[in-house]
Design a protein around this motif. Structure first.
Motif, PDB file in Angstrom:
ATOM      1  N   SER A  83      -0.277   1.784  -0.177  1.00  0.00           N
ATOM      2  CA  SER A  83      -0.512   3.081   0.454  1.00  0.00           C
ATOM      3  C   SER A  83      -1.974   3.229   0.877  1.00  0.00           C
ATOM      4  O   SER A  83      -2.276   3.726   1.968  1.00  0.00           O
TER       5      SER A  83
ATOM      6  N   ASN B 175       4.132   5.460  -0.622  1.00  0.00           N
ATOM      7  CA  ASN B 175       3.855   5.264  -2.045  1.00  0.00           C
ATOM      8  C   ASN B 175       5.047   5.677  -2.903  1.00  0.00           C
ATOM      9  O   ASN B 175       5.414   4.971  -3.854  1.00  0.00           O
TER      10      ASN B 175
ATOM     11  N   ASN C  92      -1.192  10.161  -5.183  1.00  0.00           N
ATOM     12  CA  ASN C  92      -0.435   8.949  -5.481  1.00  0.00           C
ATOM     13  C   ASN C  92      -0.389   8.675  -6.981  1.00  0.00           C
ATOM     14  O   ASN C  92       0.622   8.201  -7.511  1.00  0.00           O
TER      15      ASN C  92
ATOM     16  N   GLU D  71       0.496   2.038  -4.909  1.00  0.00           N
ATOM     17  CA  GLU D  71      -0.755   2.740  -4.610  1.00  0.00           C
ATOM     18  C   GLU D  71      -1.676   1.892  -3.737  1.00  0.00           C
ATOM     19  O   GLU D  71      -2.315   2.401  -2.806  1.00  0.00           O
TER      20      GLU D  71
END
Length: 528
Positions: A420, A397, A250, A417
């Protein structure tokens, strides 16, 4: 040794490394700020770090440790030694080929993966390519280090593996200190750092090999051969590599997007360093200790012990990360100002980094829960399920980062982030519960609810107290005054959180005493 004491051993060593990491980032902020050389160094360094997480830490914590533990149970130290040498031969050969290929293709990799936004700036692009070429062999050192670390953890020698990362921070602090002392240019400082990364990787590998020798196991090089054990390892490691490196995946996506905005990469890195303190101390400690303990319990048929390990680990991570998340949200400006705002790091940069850090703070419990939940799959040699969940969260993400960055810049990437991370944690937990691998504990649920309440109370008090101490925390105050004021706020928040948590039943002395004294039951010995 009790589970909590093992957490404390790894967490304590990691805390030392993270504190040195703060010192490193403070010097970095003073020397380079969020200028082009800072962006170039962080972009170049992120790439070997990504591969380290994908092919080293993630894969070996997930695949190597359970198989190594099984070899110890079945064939004793001799069987584990043979397995380690087989893996070492294949790993060394593959890493050498990957390193050579990546070094030759580095200009294309920087242009398409690391920092596509740098292509329009030939000088910045060229520097990033050359720095990445110097640092990429760090991947090979750290991958071998990760294997040695997995061996030590399985043999219940946790300290050497946890303390090894300190060498990276010490070497980089030395490089930055030398650059500042001699008045080196930002470009020269970036070069000192790049060579320092490579030196630190070699040092860590040497330290871990010495630790393995001290633990009573000497491994040599075997010609690479695809034995059944190695095939099984690769079969488990490939999906585990994706799962274990979700945070880095990510972050590399965020970096690709952020490379189009000057200073965004380094701003994300400075915020990342702060929230990595609780994530490293708590999350990594739990992940490192829980996996071999859980694997041994399951191999020994101790399902009740495995369930107890999982519940106590979840309780432990939330007990410590909920207040950290609240503090990062409420006083992110004060934290960033005290840590970084000097030299090339301006008040405007403080505002950007603090806003990013606050959002990372909200995602912190989710990031840490992933570390505590993944072993529930890995210890059962199931690496495909968490990989599927990880791939879904990576897609989320990507979509969020691309959508939010044009409007919220660094904050948009941090939001993507954090979202996610929470989705991954939720799906992992629900899957374990549905499969019957995580028996629900009603007492734990009540304690978690009360811990959330205690964190909210602490956050409200911290917000009020930071307002009262605003003049002492302002950039016009001396550094000593700022540090003292921030320390007082942190001390006050700890007193309030722990006081409220114990008062309303989120924690109790009996529970902590039992967890500290309780020893994990060893699996039945076989040839050990």
């Amino acid at each position: 040794m009790s589970l909590v004491k093992k957490f404390a051993t790894v967490g304590g060593a990691t805390l030392g490394s993270r504190i040195l990491g703060f010192a490193r980032e403070t010097l970095m902020a003073a020397a380079l700020g969020t200028g082009p050389m800072a962006d170039a160094f962080y972009a170049a360094f992120r790439f070997p770090n990504l591969f380290r997480r994908l092919f080293a830490e993630g894969a070996f914590n997930a695949a190597f440790v359970p198989l190594f533990a099984k070899e110890i149970e079945a064939g004793g130290i001799d069987g584990a030694k043979r397995f380690s040498e087989e893996v070492f031969g294949v790993l060394f050969t593959v890493l050498m080929l990957i390193t050579i290929a990546m070094e030759l293709a580095m200009p294309l990799i920087v242009a398409w993966v690391i920092a596509p936004g740098f292509v329009g700036d030939p000088e910045k692009f060229d520097v990033t390519v050359r720095l990445a070429i110097v640092m990429f062999p760090y991947l090979m050192c750290m991958s071998l280090t990760a294997m040695l670390s997995g061996m030590l953890n399985s043999l219940h020698h946790y300290f050497a593996a946890a303390v090894a990362p300190i060498f990276l921070n010490l070497v980089l602090i030395g490089a930055l200190g030398y650059g500042l002392y001699t008045g080196a240019s930002p470009l020269d400082t970036a070069w000192y750092l790049a060579w320092g990364v490579l030196v630190a990787g070699i040092l860590q590998m040497v330290v871990l090999y010495a630790g393995v020798l001290h633990a009573g196991m000497r491994i040599g090089f075997r010609w690479p051969k695809m034995t059944p054990n190695v095939k099984r390892l690769l079969w488990l490691a490939l999906p585990a590599a994706v799962t274990g490196g979700i945070t880095q995946i990510n972050q590399i996506i965020g970096q690709m997007i952020a490379s189009t905005r000057e200073g965004a990469i380094s701003a994300l890195q400075y915020a990342d360093r702060v929230y990595q303190l609780p994530l490293g101390v708590v999350g990594i400690a739990v992940g490192v200790v829980l996996l071999p303990e859980l694997a041994r319990a399951l191999k020994g048929g101790q399902e009740r012990e495995a369930a107890n390990l999982q519940n106590r680990s979840l309780e432990f991570v939330l007990f410590l990360t909920l207040p950290a998340a609240a503090a990062l949200w409420v006083i992110s400006d004060e934290i960033v100002r005290v840590l970084y705002e000097r030299g090339a790091f301006s008040p405007e940069t403080t505002s950007i980094v603090a806003g990013t850090l606050a959002i990372y703070g909200l995602g912190l419990p989710g990031f840490v829960l992933i570390k505590a939940l993944n072993p529930g799959f890995f210890a059962r040699e199931d690496t495909k399920t968490p990989m599927r969940i990880t791939l879904f969260s990576v897609v989320v993400n990507c979509v969020l980062a691309v959508s939010l960055f044009p409007y919220f810049h660094e904050r948009g990437i941090a939001t993507a982030e954090a979202t996610s991370g929470w989705l991954t944690a939720i799906f992992l937990f629900v899957t374990l519960v549905r499969r019957g691998h995580w028996p629900l504990d009603k007492a734990l649920a009540w304690r978690v609810a009360r811990l959330v309440m205690a964190a909210l109370v602490m956050g409200a008090c911290l917000h009020y107290a930071s307002g009262l101490m605003a003049t002492r925390l302002a950039s016009t105050a001396s550094l000593l005054e700022q540090v003292a004021a921030l320390g007082a706020l942190i001390g006050l928040s700890m007193v309030i959180y722990f006081g409220v948590a114990f008062l309303i039943g989120g924690a109790d002395l009996g529970m902590i005493r039992r967890n500290i004294k309780r020893k994990t039951k060893p699996a039945p010995e076989s040839g050990e």
